[in-house]
Design an enzyme around this catalytic site. Structure first.
Site, mmCIF file in Angstrom:
data_model
loop_
_atom_site.group_PDB
_atom_site.id
_atom_site.type_symbol
_atom_site.label_atom_id
_atom_site.label_comp_id
_atom_site.label_asym_id
_atom_site.label_seq_id
_atom_site.Cartn_x
_atom_site.Cartn_y
_atom_site.Cartn_z
ATOM 1 N N ILE A 1 4.075 83.695 -37.187
ATOM 2 C CA ILE A 1 5.226 84.333 -36.527
ATOM 3 C C ILE A 1 6.481 83.961 -37.295
ATOM 4 O O ILE A 1 6.804 82.773 -37.436
ATOM 5 C CB ILE A 1 5.375 83.866 -35.067
ATOM 6 C CG1 ILE A 1 4.077 84.047 -34.299
ATOM 7 C CG2 ILE A 1 6.518 84.620 -34.386
ATOM 8 C CD1 ILE A 1 4.082 83.373 -32.930
ATOM 9 N N THR A 2 7.205 84.945 -37.785
ATOM 10 C CA THR A 2 8.463 84.658 -38.478
ATOM 11 C C THR A 2 9.615 84.646 -37.471
ATOM 12 O O THR A 2 9.553 85.284 -36.424
ATOM 13 C CB THR A 2 8.745 85.687 -39.580
ATOM 14 O OG1 THR A 2 9.054 86.965 -38.990
ATOM 15 C CG2 THR A 2 7.551 85.834 -40.514
ATOM 16 N N GLY A 3 10.658 83.902 -37.810
ATOM 17 C CA GLY A 3 11.809 83.799 -36.910
ATOM 18 C C GLY A 3 11.426 83.178 -35.585
ATOM 19 O O GLY A 3 11.873 83.628 -34.526
ATOM 20 N N ALA A 4 10.610 82.116 -35.629
ATOM 21 C CA ALA A 4 10.037 81.540 -34.404
ATOM 22 C C ALA A 4 10.790 80.324 -33.899
ATOM 23 O O ALA A 4 10.337 79.682 -32.951
ATOM 24 C CB ALA A 4 8.580 81.174 -34.634
ATOM 25 N N SER B 1 13.758 80.332 -32.506
ATOM 26 C CA SER B 1 14.624 80.660 -31.368
ATOM 27 C C SER B 1 14.314 82.081 -30.901
ATOM 28 O O SER B 1 13.551 82.812 -31.533
ATOM 29 C CB SER B 1 16.111 80.552 -31.743
ATOM 30 O OG SER B 1 16.441 81.492 -32.753
ATOM 31 N N GLY B 2 14.915 82.473 -29.785
ATOM 32 C CA GLY B 2 14.844 83.849 -29.315
ATOM 33 C C GLY B 2 13.444 84.353 -29.024
ATOM 34 O O GLY B 2 12.570 83.616 -28.550
ATOM 35 N N TYR C 1 22.075 97.784 -38.615
ATOM 36 C CA TYR C 1 20.954 97.190 -37.889
ATOM 37 C C TYR C 1 19.978 98.282 -37.457
ATOM 38 O O TYR C 1 18.761 98.137 -37.610
ATOM 39 C CB TYR C 1 21.468 96.422 -36.674
ATOM 40 C CG TYR C 1 20.377 95.772 -35.859
ATOM 41 C CD1 TYR C 1 19.681 94.672 -36.352
ATOM 42 C CD2 TYR C 1 20.041 96.253 -34.597
ATOM 43 C CE1 TYR C 1 18.677 94.072 -35.610
ATOM 44 C CE2 TYR C 1 19.034 95.661 -33.848
ATOM 45 C CZ TYR C 1 18.361 94.571 -34.357
ATOM 46 O OH TYR C 1 17.366 93.986 -33.617
#
Length: 283
Positions: free
Chosen positions: A11-14, A16-17, A164
């Site tokens: 999982i990338t960007g794991a 936070s959020g 975005y």
């Protein structure tokens, strides 16, 4: 709750959020997790949390998706760590208030949100065998901007939300073409809208923007709710074999027409290979 013991998920960007909430949800099912994040303190906290939640194994890689070299290094590290991947969740994303360029000379929002996951997925594709799943976190924000193939780096008129939106449209188009190329391989690729989620994605943009983001957050879902659809696509037997689809609220949805055009998807793919310097291996 379906057990994921024996399943290895990246999982990338794991840190936070939505990424962190997705990692926690999959950890509770016993998955072995490979995670990426950028901020050291958040990485450490997230790693401790997923281990406490029940991850069979968990490893955190610090990575800056604004650098294609860093993505290449991440892929090399993952290949050394794992002989195979069962699920790849491309979640890392940014919203850049002002137009900036990465070290590679590419517009930051487009580079982080599209080129980096495109590159990472191509480099890791040999680890994804029959039955593996690729889950790309897109957004309903794709309706804010179609992909302009003649201005991928938003040089003409930079607007943060449109940039975005274009990057999220690119996610959906790329997923469509990826699924077409993977047909018959047993590997699936789907994209999703997690919902309007309270997260720090829009933060760090200046006092006024941060204030508006916090006020909007009063009407948004918590991150745990936003993780429901990526968890569904990563783990549910109900989506086994489905590919090239777009989901929201754990249901298949129809994105904007310009996000489903096969000719645009094919052209974007060609440009993405040129910009990243990667030609995908044959499935």
């Amino acid at each position: 709750m379906d057990s994921l013991r024996g399943r290895r998920i990246l999982i990338t960007g794991a840190s936070s959020g939505i990424g962190r909430a997705t990692a926690l949800g999959l950890a509770r099912r016993g998955a072995s997790l490979l995670l990426t994040g950028r901020t050291p303190a958040r990485c450490d906290e997230a790693l401790a949390a997923v281990r406490a939640a029940g991850a069979a194994e968990a490893r955190m890689f610090r990575t800056d998706f604004a650098s294609l070299d860093a993505v290449r290094q991440l892929a090399a590290d993952v290949r050394r760590e794992a002989p195979r991947l069962d699920v790849l969740v491309n979640n890392a994303a940014v919203v850049a208030r002002r137009r900036t360029l990465t070290a590679d000379g590419y517009e930051t929002t487009f580079a982080v949100n599209h080129l980096s996951p495109f590159l990472l997925t191509g480099l890791l594709l040999p680890l994804l065998g029959r039955g593996a799943r690729i889950v790309n976190v897109a957004s309903a924000a794709h309706r804010w901007g179609a992909v302009d193939l003649d201005d991928l780096h938003n040089e003409r008129d930079y607007r943060a939300l449109r940039a975005y939106g274009q990057s999220k449209t690119a996610n959906i188009l790329w997923t469509l073409e990826l699924a077409r190329r993977l047909e018959g391989s047993g590997v699936t690729a789907n994209s999703l809208h997690p919902g309007a989620i309270r997260s720090n994605l829009g933060g760090g943009q200046g006092f006024a923007t941060d204030l508006l983001w916090r006020l909007a957050g009063l009407f948004m879902k918590p991150t745990e709710r936003g993780a429901e659809t990526p968890i569904h696509l990563a783990a549910s037997p109900a989506v086994e074999g489905l590919s090239g689809r777009y989901f929201a609220d754990c249901r298949e949805r129809q994105p904007a027409p310009y996000a489903t055009d096969p000719a645009t998807a094919a052209r974007l793919w060609q440009l993405s290979e040129t910009l990243t310097g990667l030609r995908y291996p044959a499935a």
